[in-house]
Design a protein around this motif. Structure first.
Motif, mmCIF file in Angstrom:
data_model
loop_
_atom_site.group_PDB
_atom_site.id
_atom_site.type_symbol
_atom_site.label_atom_id
_atom_site.label_comp_id
_atom_site.label_asym_id
_atom_site.label_seq_id
_atom_site.Cartn_x
_atom_site.Cartn_y
_atom_site.Cartn_z
ATOM 1 N N PHE A 195 0.826 -1.211 0.000
ATOM 2 C CA PHE A 195 0.000 0.000 0.000
ATOM 3 C C PHE A 195 0.860 1.260 0.000
ATOM 4 O O PHE A 195 0.577 2.229 -0.697
ATOM 5 C CB PHE A 195 -0.940 0.015 1.210
ATOM 6 C CG PHE A 195 -1.687 1.313 1.354
ATOM 7 C CD1 PHE A 195 -2.831 1.550 0.609
ATOM 8 C CD2 PHE A 195 -1.228 2.321 2.196
ATOM 9 C CE1 PHE A 195 -3.508 2.767 0.708
ATOM 10 C CE2 PHE A 195 -1.895 3.537 2.302
ATOM 11 C CZ PHE A 195 -3.035 3.757 1.560
ATOM 12 N N MET A 196 1.936 1.231 0.796
ATOM 13 C CA MET A 196 2.800 2.407 0.906
ATOM 14 C C MET A 196 3.450 2.754 -0.436
ATOM 15 O O MET A 196 3.656 3.911 -0.747
ATOM 16 C CB MET A 196 3.885 2.172 1.960
ATOM 17 C CG MET A 196 3.374 2.301 3.367
ATOM 18 S SD MET A 196 2.674 3.943 3.605
ATOM 19 C CE MET A 196 2.054 3.791 5.230
ATOM 20 N N VAL A 249 15.320 9.270 5.407
ATOM 21 C CA VAL A 249 15.948 8.050 4.897
ATOM 22 C C VAL A 249 16.552 7.310 6.098
ATOM 23 O O VAL A 249 17.197 7.934 6.937
ATOM 24 C CB VAL A 249 17.049 8.402 3.872
ATOM 25 C CG1 VAL A 249 17.816 7.159 3.445
ATOM 26 C CG2 VAL A 249 16.440 9.092 2.664
ATOM 27 N N PRO A 250 16.307 6.001 6.215
ATOM 28 C CA PRO A 250 16.868 5.255 7.340
ATOM 29 C C PRO A 250 18.375 5.467 7.458
ATOM 30 O O PRO A 250 19.056 5.640 6.453
ATOM 31 C CB PRO A 250 16.547 3.796 6.989
ATOM 32 C CG PRO A 250 15.324 3.880 6.137
ATOM 33 C CD PRO A 250 15.438 5.163 5.363
ATOM 34 N N SER A 295 8.736 2.997 5.109
ATOM 35 C CA SER A 295 9.416 4.235 4.725
ATOM 36 C C SER A 295 10.127 4.087 3.393
ATOM 37 O O SER A 295 10.070 4.976 2.541
ATOM 38 C CB SER A 295 10.457 4.631 5.767
ATOM 39 O OG SER A 295 9.872 4.718 7.016
ATOM 40 N N LEU A 296 10.800 2.958 3.220
ATOM 41 C CA LEU A 296 11.547 2.778 1.973
ATOM 42 C C LEU A 296 10.610 2.704 0.773
ATOM 43 O O LEU A 296 10.954 3.157 -0.318
ATOM 44 C CB LEU A 296 12.423 1.527 2.058
ATOM 45 C CG LEU A 296 13.650 1.674 2.963
ATOM 46 C CD1 LEU A 296 14.374 0.341 3.122
ATOM 47 C CD2 LEU A 296 14.619 2.726 2.425
ATOM 48 N N PHE A 330 9.163 4.940 -4.168
ATOM 49 C CA PHE A 330 8.179 5.202 -5.214
ATOM 50 C C PHE A 330 7.989 6.698 -5.468
ATOM 51 O O PHE A 330 7.534 7.101 -6.537
ATOM 52 C CB PHE A 330 6.865 4.484 -4.904
ATOM 53 C CG PHE A 330 6.922 3.030 -5.285
ATOM 54 C CD1 PHE A 330 6.452 2.606 -6.514
ATOM 55 C CD2 PHE A 330 7.514 2.099 -4.446
ATOM 56 C CE1 PHE A 330 6.534 1.272 -6.885
ATOM 57 C CE2 PHE A 330 7.609 0.767 -4.803
ATOM 58 C CZ PHE A 330 7.120 0.340 -6.027
ATOM 59 N N THR A 331 8.363 7.517 -4.486
ATOM 60 C CA THR A 331 8.411 8.952 -4.748
ATOM 61 C C THR A 331 9.534 9.251 -5.734
ATOM 62 O O THR A 331 9.368 10.019 -6.680
ATOM 63 C CB THR A 331 8.646 9.736 -3.441
ATOM 64 O OG1 THR A 331 7.607 9.407 -2.529
ATOM 65 C CG2 THR A 331 8.641 11.220 -3.689
ATOM 66 N N ALA A 332 10.677 8.602 -5.502
ATOM 67 C CA ALA A 332 11.797 8.780 -6.423
ATOM 68 C C ALA A 332 11.420 8.298 -7.819
ATOM 69 O O ALA A 332 11.792 8.925 -8.824
ATOM 70 C CB ALA A 332 13.023 8.032 -5.901
#
Lengths: 85, 504
Positions: free
Chosen positions: A53-54, B348-349, B454-455, B460-462
């Motif tokens: 989902f994320m 970012v981790p 988070s990753l 997927f934003t990148a």
């Protein structure tokens, strides 16, 4: 260490760039696959149960932000630089 | 043995003797002030110090508890970094106002009553404006004047609120009621300094007009003292959740449109403080710890990012993304250090943003705030998109504009390096920060669930950035914001008044 030469090697080499892209896509796919197996400590929201989902939300949010921000900007907010002069 | 020395003492005394010190002695003085102040914090015992009777009330200059201490540490550390970054500046006046500004911010943090808080609140406003005016030029002068007028308005709201509240509730500064005229006016004063929309426009208007080194101090003290007073005064006030979540997204939208490199980062300050305001609004121990941890880490990476773009401005004289490009060849270290700030702010981790942002987001999940969760996560994606991908792509990579430049002077690189070092240190060793937080909370950021979630967002934003690269190109425009009302409307009012008075 010459940082400039080090960076140039990675940014200017088209073969390496292609390789990076392939690795990047592979990592994305892997993340979604891994999400099927990650243990959820608490399930609070409905979407906590949906693997990947994320990924979907991140991508949709990004596209929405680009499209909506730019649309509002072009239609209304963005003005030429001498607007206040 | 002196029981307690106020950490602001060193800043005020230092500001007073700075004009008489020259050369290496001056550098030594500038660096030793925050160090001494930090040491005085290490040896401070918890409790109330420096209480002075004043017209029937008590002024308390030194309330030392975990909440004030953690901000004290953050402020003295960043004051040191800011001084390292500014060491090459010859103008003593600029150093003096920076010292007064940092010292008065510490004054606010340790103030135990509302009147002494107000005193330092005003010194902050009147000293910080000079960090804008020292840049010189018409646009800085005008922006500084607008900044000052807005803060005088905020200060008056605060003073009015304090006076009204004092008549019934006393002057002690602790958790305030959520209703009534007095506390509401106090809240407006606080929200204005936290740059909560619609009281935010001064920040993005004025900060990019500040000096190369002044913006580093500006980015820290005003908004983060505001976060501190909100944590202290209005924890658990639910409307702050909505305001903060909107604020987080608001800053992102404007950052997407912005072409001025430092203004883009200024809009991200607004977005980031939004997370902290959400944390205050949720008000659980985890949420308040999250707001404080977020403030602490944000102070460092935001300063790092602004130091990076200020260095670009300093070396090239250019501030628009459309005029920059390809600088990684000539400013490789600036690029590398900026990216560390970028990874930190995006969470970012292994970088500091990850260990603090996740606390606020987890607090939203724990309290079932689904909308806050979705908006904050969206803002996370937007932060990565414009700070860490779009901006460095336009400035350091992208089309090589063949701009002659080199990395900035060593002291500026060391300042950035120090901030970058702490960003990574906290990312790797979160307990270092967690043990300073005001509430005892067991929290583990590095769980499989957090990491993979988070990753995915970041990755997927990148991906979106890579696919829509063309749409992300900066454009040569400015964006209308709330300041339109006082910039255009006052001009209109003057025009009308002149017409009515018959002055052509």
């Amino acid at each position: 260490m010459n940082l400039k030469r080090f960076l140039e090697r990675y940014f200017e080499d088209p073969d390496l760039q292609k390789k990076f892209k392939r690795i990047f896509y592979a990592v994305l796919a892997l993340l979604v696959v891994v999400d099927f197996f990650v243990h959820r400590e608490h399930v609070t929201f409905l979407w906590d149960t949906i693997p990947g989902f994320m990924s979907l939300y991140g991508f949709v949010a990004t596209v929405l932000m680009i499209v909506v921000s730019k649309a509002i900007g072009h239609a209304w907010l963005m003005k030429s630089e001498d607007y206040y002069d | 043995m002196i029981e307690w020395i106020h950490p602001a003492f060193f800043f005020f005394v230092g500001a007073a003797i700075l004009p008489f010190v020259k050369g290496r002695g001056r550098s030594a003085l500038l660096l030793s002030i925050p160090v001494l102040s930090f040491l005085s914090l290490l040896f401070a015992s918890q409790g109330i110090h420096g209480a002075i009777p004043f017209i029937g009330q008590k002024l308390i200059f030194g309330r030392v508890d975990k909440l004030s201490m953690v901000f004290g540490y953050a402020f003295t550390i960043i004051a040191f970094i800011g001084m390292v970054y500014a060491l090459h500046v010859q103008e003593s006046g600029e150093h003096i106002v920076a010292l007064l500004y940092a010292g008065s911010a510490l004054g606010v943090i340790f103030a135990g009553d509302l009147f002494s808080l107000f005193l330092f609140w005003e010194i902050m406003a009147f000293s910080s404006v000079f960090l804008i005016w020292f840049k010189g030029g018409e646009s800085s002068n005008a922006a500084g004047m607008r900044y000052l007028l807005v803060h005088i308005f905020g200060g008056l709201c605060l003073l009015g609120g304090i006076v009204i509240h004092a008549s019934s509730g006393g002057t002690a500064f602790s958790s305030l009621p959520h209703t009534g005229l007095g506390p509401t006016l106090i809240l407006i004063g606080f929200l204005l300094n936290a740059a909560v929309p619609p009281l935010h426009a001064w920040l993005a208007d004025a900060y990019p007009e500040a000096t190369v080194t002044g913006i580093v101090f500006l980015s820290v003290f005003t908004t983060k003292t505001a976060v501190y007073v909100l944590v202290r005064g209005f924890p658990g006030m639910e409307i702050l959740i909505i305001m903060g979540a909107i604020m987080a997204v608001y800053g992102i939208v404007y950052a997407m449109l912005e072409n001025d490199t430092r203004r883009l980062l200024a809009y991200h300050i607004i977005s980031q403080v939004g997370y902290m305001v959400v944390g205050v609004g949720i008000g659980t121990d985890l949420a308040l710890n999250g707001a404080v941890a977020f403030a602490f880490t944000n102070i460092l990476y935001k300063a790092l990012l602004l130091m990076g773009m200020s260095s670009v401005l300093f070396m090239t004289g250019k501030r628009k993304a459309t005029e920059l490009g390809g600088l990684y060849r000539t400013m490789p270290w600036t690029f590398l250090l900026f990216m560390i700030g970028g990874f930190s702010i995006s969470g970012v981790p292994l970088f500091s943003g990850f260990i603090s942002k996740s606390m606020v987001v987890s607090a939203a999940v724990e309290t079932h705030q689904s909308w806050a969760f979705l908006l904050l996560t969206l803002a996370s994606a937007g932060t990565l998109l414009s700070t860490t991908l779009k901006l460095p792509y336009a400035v350091f990579l992208g089309e090589d504009k063949k701009i002659p430049a080199t990395d900035p002077p060593d002291n500026m690189l060391y300042g950035m390096g120090l901030a970058a070092f702490i960003c990574i240190l906290l990312g790797l060793w979160p307990d270092l920060l967690y043990r300073l937080l005001p509430y005892p909370v067991e929290y583990h950021p590095y769980t499989g669930e957090h990491l993979v979630g988070s990753l995915q967002i970041l990755g997927f934003t990148a991906l979106g950035f890579v696919l829509f690269l063309n749409k992300m190109r900066p454009e040569n425009t400015i964006s209308l914001d709330i300041d339109w009302f006082y910039r255009k409307a006052t001009a209109g009012f003057l025009w009308l008044a002149n017409r009515l008075l018959g002055v052509s």
